[in-house]
Design a protein around this motif. Structure first.
Motif, mmCIF file in Angstrom:
data_model
loop_
_atom_site.group_PDB
_atom_site.id
_atom_site.type_symbol
_atom_site.label_atom_id
_atom_site.label_comp_id
_atom_site.label_asym_id
_atom_site.label_seq_id
_atom_site.Cartn_x
_atom_site.Cartn_y
_atom_site.Cartn_z
ATOM 1 N N ILE A 14 46.849 3.133 -36.347
ATOM 2 C CA ILE A 14 45.837 3.778 -35.501
ATOM 3 C C ILE A 14 44.730 4.399 -36.336
ATOM 4 N N CYS A 15 45.124 5.039 -37.432
ATOM 5 C CA CYS A 15 44.119 5.691 -38.280
ATOM 6 C C CYS A 15 43.173 4.663 -38.890
ATOM 7 N N ASN A 16 43.718 3.558 -39.401
ATOM 8 C CA ASN A 16 42.863 2.532 -39.989
ATOM 9 C C ASN A 16 41.978 1.860 -38.935
ATOM 10 N N GLU A 17 42.480 1.714 -37.728
ATOM 11 C CA GLU A 17 41.641 1.153 -36.651
ATOM 12 C C GLU A 17 40.444 2.059 -36.364
ATOM 13 N N ARG A 18 40.683 3.356 -36.342
ATOM 14 C CA ARG A 18 39.578 4.294 -36.079
ATOM 15 C C ARG A 18 38.566 4.297 -37.208
ATOM 16 N N ILE A 19 39.075 4.168 -38.443
ATOM 17 C CA ILE A 19 38.152 4.101 -39.586
ATOM 18 C C ILE A 19 37.255 2.884 -39.459
ATOM 19 N N ARG A 20 37.819 1.744 -39.141
ATOM 20 C CA ARG A 20 37.023 0.514 -39.024
ATOM 21 C C ARG A 20 36.035 0.606 -37.858
ATOM 22 N N GLU A 21 36.422 1.271 -36.798
ATOM 23 C CA GLU A 21 35.504 1.431 -35.667
ATOM 24 C C GLU A 21 34.280 2.259 -36.050
ATOM 25 N N LEU A 22 34.490 3.230 -36.959
ATOM 26 C CA LEU A 22 33.399 4.145 -37.319
ATOM 27 C C LEU A 22 32.491 3.598 -38.419
ATOM 28 N N ILE A 23 33.014 2.682 -39.231
ATOM 29 C CA ILE A 23 32.191 2.110 -40.309
ATOM 30 C C ILE A 23 30.981 1.410 -39.705
ATOM 31 N N GLY A 24 29.833 1.705 -40.218
ATOM 32 C CA GLY A 24 28.598 1.113 -39.700
ATOM 33 C C GLY A 24 27.916 1.963 -38.648
ATOM 34 N N THR A 25 28.657 2.937 -38.116
ATOM 35 C CA THR A 25 28.067 3.813 -37.109
ATOM 36 C C THR A 25 27.753 5.199 -37.654
ATOM 37 N N THR A 26 28.211 5.469 -38.863
ATOM 38 C CA THR A 26 28.010 6.787 -39.459
ATOM 39 C C THR A 26 27.862 6.657 -40.974
ATOM 40 N N ASP A 27 27.194 7.616 -41.598
ATOM 41 C CA ASP A 27 26.989 7.553 -43.049
ATOM 42 C C ASP A 27 28.281 7.738 -43.810
ATOM 43 N N ARG A 28 29.159 8.593 -43.314
ATOM 44 C CA ARG A 28 30.395 8.895 -44.017
ATOM 45 C C ARG A 28 31.451 9.350 -43.023
ATOM 46 N N ILE A 29 32.687 8.975 -43.330
ATOM 47 C CA ILE A 29 33.819 9.390 -42.507
ATOM 48 C C ILE A 29 34.622 10.433 -43.278
#
Length: 230
Positions: A14-29
C-alpha cells in the motif's frame, strides 16, 4: 510543493502504491513512520522522497532514477540492484548494502555492515564511517570510497573497479592488491569528495584493485593467452 505519507498503519504494498501515485504530481514526497516496512521505495524510476527516521530491509531496491534520502538508519540490502539515481542514508546500514548495483550513487553517512558493494558493477558507493568484512566481493566495476576503517577480506575476488579507503583494514581478500594513486584517481576522488561536500584530501586514500582480471583462471592459462598475470 511536498506531499506526505504516514506509514504507521500501512504495509509495503500500500505504501509503495501511494508513493507511485504521488510521483509526478508533487516535487517531493515526505514519508513518516516507515521503520517496519521492508522493500520501501522499491523499483522507482523517478521522483524525490525524504524518509524521516529509520527504514527496514531492501530499501530502494532496483532504484532506476529516483532520489531517496533517509534521515535515520537502514536495514540490510540497501539499494540492492540499483541502476540509476541516488540513495542517501543519514546513519548506519546493515549487511549487504549496495549489492549487485549497475549504476547510481549510494552515500552512507554512518557505517556499513558486511559484504558492502558485493558484485558492484558500476555504482559509486561512499561510506563516511567504517565497513565490515568482505566489502567489494566479486565487484566487477564502479568505485567504493570509504573514509573509515574496513574489516577482513577487503575486495575479495574483485575483478574490476576500485576501492579507495582512507582508514585501515584488517586484510585484503583474494585477488586484491594495493596500487599507487594515479593522477586520474586523484582527479576522480577530488570530484566525488567535492560533490559530496566531504572535507578530506584525495591523497589520504589508499587504492585497492584486482591483482588480475581473471582470478579464476590459473596462472598457466593466463600466460598461454598471452596476457600474463597482471
Amino acid at each position: 510543493m511536498a506531499a506526505s505519507i504516514d506509514c504507521t498503519d500501512l504495509d509495503m504494498r500500500i505504501c509503495n502504491e501511494r508513493i507511485r501515485e504521488l510521483i509526478g504530481t508533487t516535487d517531493r514526497i515526505e514519508i513518516f513512520n516507515a521503520s517496519h516496512i521492508d522493500g520501501l521505495c522499491g523499483g522507482l524510476r523517478s521522483g524525490k522522497a525524504l524518509i524521516h527516521g529509520d527504514v527496514g530491509d531492501y530499501f530502494g531496491i532496483l532504484n532506476a532514477g529516483a532520489e531517496l534520502v533517509v534521515t535515520g538508519s537502514s536495514g540490510r540490502f540497501l539499494g540492492d540492484g540499483m541502476t540509476a539515481g541516488r540513495i542517501e542514508v543519514g546513519s548506519d546500514v546493515g549487511d549487504g548494502a549496495a549489492v549487485y548495483c549497475y549504476g547510481g550513487v549510494i552515500r552512507i553517512r554512518g557505517s556499513a555492515g558486511d559484504f558492502l558493494g558485493t558484485m558492484n558493477k558500476g555504482a559509486t558507493i561512499i561510506v563516511e564511517g567504517d565497513i565490515g568484512n568482505n566489502a567489494g566481493t566479486y565487484m566487477v566495476g564502479g568505485d567504493i570510497v570509504v573514509l573509515g576503517d574496513a574489516g577482513k577480506a577487503l575486495g575479495d575476488y574483485m575483478i574490476r573497479g576500485a576501492i579507495y579507503i582512507a582508514g585501515s583494514y584488517s586484510d585484503l581478500g583474494n585477488n586484491a592488491k594495493l596500487e599507487k594513486l594515479r593522477s586520474s584517481d586523484l582527479d576522480k576522488l577530488d570530484t566525488i569528495l567535492a560533490v559530496e561536500g566531504l572535507n578530506i584530501s584525495p591523497r589520504a586514500f589508499q587504492k585497492i584493485i584486482p591483482a588480475t582480471f581473471r582470478p579464476f583462471y590459473s596462472e598457466k592459462t593466463q600466460m598461454q593467452e598471452g596476457g600474463g598475470v597482471r
